[in-house]
Design a protein around this motif. Structure first.
Motif, PDB file in Angstrom:
ATOM      1  N   LEU A   1       0.817  -1.222   0.000  1.00 36.54           N
ATOM      2  CA  LEU A   1       0.000   0.000   0.000  1.00 36.54           C
ATOM      3  C   LEU A   1       0.846   1.265   0.000  1.00 36.54           C
ATOM      4  CD1 LEU A   1      -2.815  -0.938   2.554  1.00 36.54           C
ATOM      5  CD2 LEU A   1      -3.024  -0.743   0.067  1.00 36.54           C
ATOM      6  N   GLY A   2       2.160   1.115   0.113  1.00 37.46           N
ATOM      7  CA  GLY A   2       3.022   2.297   0.172  1.00 37.46           C
ATOM      8  C   GLY A   2       2.974   2.992   1.516  1.00 37.46           C
ATOM      9  N   VAL A   3       2.666   2.238   2.572  1.00 33.42           N
ATOM     10  CA  VAL A   3       2.631   2.802   3.923  1.00 33.42           C
ATOM     11  C   VAL A   3       4.057   2.952   4.449  1.00 33.42           C
ATOM     12  CG1 VAL A   3       1.911   2.367   6.308  1.00 33.42           C
ATOM     13  CG2 VAL A   3       0.338   1.906   4.419  1.00 33.42           C
TER      14      VAL A   3
ATOM     15  N   GLY B   1      13.921  10.369  -1.164  1.00 38.27           N
ATOM     16  CA  GLY B   1      13.008   9.963  -2.206  1.00 38.27           C
ATOM     17  C   GLY B   1      11.876  10.967  -2.335  1.00 38.27           C
ATOM     18  N   ILE B   2      10.961  10.693  -3.255  1.00 40.43           N
ATOM     19  CA  ILE B   2       9.746  11.494  -3.414  1.00 40.43           C
ATOM     20  C   ILE B   2       8.609  10.567  -3.012  1.00 40.43           C
ATOM     21  CG2 ILE B   2       8.328  12.832  -5.012  1.00 40.43           C
ATOM     22  CD1 ILE B   2      10.946  13.067  -6.734  1.00 40.43           C
TER      23      ILE B   2
ATOM     24  N   VAL C   1      11.827   3.804 -11.292  1.00 38.73           N
ATOM     25  CA  VAL C   1      12.948   3.567 -10.367  1.00 38.73           C
ATOM     26  C   VAL C   1      12.444   2.998  -9.039  1.00 38.73           C
ATOM     27  CG1 VAL C   1      14.476   5.289 -11.395  1.00 38.73           C
ATOM     28  CG2 VAL C   1      12.838   5.998  -9.639  1.00 38.73           C
ATOM     29  N   GLY C   2      11.273   2.369  -9.071  1.00 36.50           N
ATOM     30  CA  GLY C   2      10.730   1.739  -7.868  1.00 36.50           C
ATOM     31  C   GLY C   2      10.049   2.692  -6.916  1.00 36.50           C
TER      32      GLY C   2
END
Length: 676
Positions: free
Chosen positions: A31-33, A463-464, A519-520
């Motif tokens: 989920l990108g948590v 990162g972003i 880039v992941g």
């Protein structure tokens, strides 16, 4: 129907369904948590600690049972035995999802730590704190004068400092005699004298003591807790620190927490314990940062909204969830810190809680009034303090009105598809070229824009990662200014807007702000749902302001003050484009920074200010938005960007907004242009 379990992560608000047996860490990653892990899920590093919530969560529409996560396994038991896990914590790599569950990711488990954007604003404050050190010389005991040591100490304070009627706790009396004798009857007394002139001895030192006394000014918000450590001699702020309010796992907004208390017996106590524990931890952290002992903190001032006020004090907030929104008490409180289980500071420290204005306009709004003094203004001023619950003041020296407005957490980046709290890596500033429709942005932790040389290197570490509150407000306003979004809040298609960044998403469209998938990294988009969340939040804000203006019989304000983290990090231009507050010349829109925190510092450093704000609170009239029909009328009209009917002439002086309309008709969307 599906047998997959619904998993909701707080504070991010991200959710998804997963097959039973899925590790929490796996779900978080998918989920990108923002959940840390160094050991790769072997249960060694403990970075992935999480806190599951159990009970009824009406906001999320789930009931979490005790079996929602798998039982403790041998890895967790070993880790707890050797290094210890905080009560209620689990290891995300070991706990497996077995049913619907709400999972809180505490700050220390987040890779990108929260930036609490409530720094102390420079302010000149007249120093007259409630707590002082007094050096006295005490008469020695005399066989012919059979008075006690405490009575002779009280007499010395009366004769040498004109302080009458001192009191002391039994614990201090136990120390009194050895300290007097060690100091050879010369001692320094740490004495707290509140604004009602009730003196109480907090501590006593032998001889002349040259140590410093410190106080904490704490802004206890629904989402964040911000604290300023102040030197009580000169008011200097030694350190400012903050953390996420751990109550978020019980509900992101106030009414969700009230509902949690209603639906779960003992839920109010859970939330009280969570916030008191967090404050103790914050006190220890800020003391360490300043290089002092926590025991030197002898006083704490709190400002908070009514629900936070009640939960801090251990009062069930259930009555605040239903009309007439009755407070258990609206007056200020001066109590021992131990009554709030604040044991990280001085044993006899005192706490002062500012008065509340009404059922949904709290001590934080009173603190803003103390800081910004609308009652002393010749101009008609609107003060907007935006958090999960917005509180507004409007008026001048003749009359001041107040109201609260349920904006929700969207303006702070929550409930947004790519939203996150303000942390390094979060997009915080956005510009969109109206010709090319291409964006450029800046992230927290770097001053370099995304189209400038060195951006990739500057953001390599963070990162972003997502978009925070200031970023989502700016990107929505920029989309409106660039013709990607119409006045009704609809995102156009690629054909309608001329931008391939507008991509289909079901029956609506989304705007691609950043695509890091190669880039992941994450795909960061602004969806139609995000626009709706911002519309609802800004409409509530505008409607509250307009309601106060109606009550005052005015059509415009002469000055707007933006308070809180919102005010410090949002450009007035973007806020005006969205229609977050009534039209006003942009050079008359200013930021007050963390005005509630400043009000807390003023009350900490000057006891006369406590008397003043207690009197002023009685004069401020509360307008109840929940029962006022005009609030709904204003709310509906304010759904348009910037507004359906209000002309916004000051905004029209500085820009022309594209008059586009995107609907099922497609084509060019009936593209037109008009002023404002």
């Amino acid at each position: 129907m599906t047998d997959d379990a619904l998993v909701i992560f707080t504070p991010s608000g991200k959710r998804g369904r997963f097959a039973p047996g899925t590790p929490v860490l796996t779900a978080a990653r998918q989920l990108g948590v923002d959940l840390d892990s160094v050991c790769g899920g072997r249960g060694i590093c403990s970075k992935c600690q999480i806190t599951p919530g159990y009970g009824e969560f009406p906001k999320h529409g789930v009931t979490v049972t005790e079996g929602a996560l798998s039982e403790w396994n041998a890895v967790e038991e070993r880790y707890d035995r050797i290094r210890g896990l905080k009560e209620g914590r689990r290891l995300g790599c070991q706990a497996r999802i077995m049913g619907d569950v709400v999972i809180d990711v505490p700050p220390e488990s987040q890779v990108h730590r929260q930036v609490i954007r409530k720094s102390a604003t420079a302010r000149t404050i007249t120093m007259d704190p409630a707590t002082h050190a007094y050096y006295v010389e005490v008469a020695e005991p005399d066989m012919h004068e059979p008075s006690g040591d405490f009575q002779r100490l009280a007499a010395a304070l009366r004769e040498q400092w004109q302080i009458e009627g001192v009191e002391a706790e039994p614990a201090l009396l136990r120390r009194l005699q050895p300290v007097l004798r060690k100091g050879e009857w010369k001692v320094t007394v740490i004495l707290h004298r509140d604004h009602h002139h009730r003196p109480r001895i907090l501590d006593i030192h032998p001889g002349f003591w040259e140590g410093r006394l410190y106080g904490l000014a704490i802004d206890l918000g629904s989402t964040t807790i911000a604290a300023h450590l102040c030197d009580l001699r000169n008011g200097n702020v030694l350190a400012s620190s903050g953390l996420m309010n751990p109550q978020i796992r019980f509900g992101e907004d106030l009414m969700s927490r009230v509902s949690y208390a209603m639906m779960n017996p003992g839920g109010d106590r859970e939330m009280t314990n969570a916030v008191r524990s967090a404050i103790n931890g914050l006190a220890a952290t800020i003391a360490a940062e300043a290089g002092i002992e926590p025991g030197q903190i002898v006083e704490t001032v709190f400002v908070c909204n009514p629900v936070m006020h009640h939960l801090l004090l251990g009062i069930d907030p259930v009555e605040l969830g239903q009309a007439p929104f009755a407070l258990a008490t609206s007056e200020s409180l001066s109590i021992p810190a131990r009554d709030l289980d604040l044991d990280a500071i001085h044993d006899n420290a005192r706490v002062y809680v500012l008065p509340c204005i009404a059922g949904h306009v709290g001590a934080d709004c009173a603190a803003v009034a103390l800081s910004e003094e609308p009652d002393k203004s010749d101009e008609m001023v609107l003060i907007v303090d935006v958090g999960t619950n917005a509180e507004l003041l409007c008026g001048n020296r003749d009359r001041v009105l107040a109201c609260s407005s349920p904006t929700g957490p969207a303006l702070e980046g929550a409930q947004i598809s790519s939203g996150q709290r303000a942390a390094p890596g979060a997009i915080e500033r956005v510009e969109i070229d109206p010709g090319t429709k291409e964006p450029r942005f800046r992230v927290i932790g770097s001053e370099i824009w995304s189209d400038e040389p060195g951006f990739a290197e500057a953001t390599a570490a963070t990162g972003i990662t997502g978009i925070c509150g200031s970023g989502i407000i700016e990107v929505v306003a920029e989309m409106r200014m660039a013709g990607l979004l119409d006045a009704g809040g609809l995102i156009g298609s690629a054909e309608q807007t001329g931008s391939t960044r507008c991509v289909p998403q079901g029956r609506t469209h989304a705007y691609v702000l950043h695509d890091g998938t190669a880039v992941g990294g994450p795909l960061i988009t602004v969806t139609q749902g995000d626009i709706r969340a911002i519309q609802l939040a800004k409409s509530a804000l505008y409607a509250g302001a307009r309601l106060l203006m109606d009550e005052l019989g005015i059509e415009r304000v002469e000055r707007v003050v933006l308070a809180g983290a919102f005010g410090a990090h949002i450009s007035p231009k973007h806020a005006m484009v969205l229609g977050m507050f009534p039209d006003c010349p942009l050079d008359r829109v200013t930021s007050a920074g963390n005005a509630a925190g400043t009000g807390a510092r003023i009350a900490l450093c000057n006891i006369g200010a406590r008397t003043a704000i207690e009197a002023e609170v009685k004069r401020i009239h509360k307008v109840e938005t929940a029962i006022e029909p005009r609030f709904q009328e204003h709310f509906v009209a304010a759904n348009a960007i910037p507004h359906a009917t209000a002309p916004f002439p000051e905004l029209a002086k500085i820009m022309t907004l594209p008059d586009v309309a995107f609907n099922a008709g497609g084509g060019d969307g009936g593209r037109r242009r008009r002023r404002g």
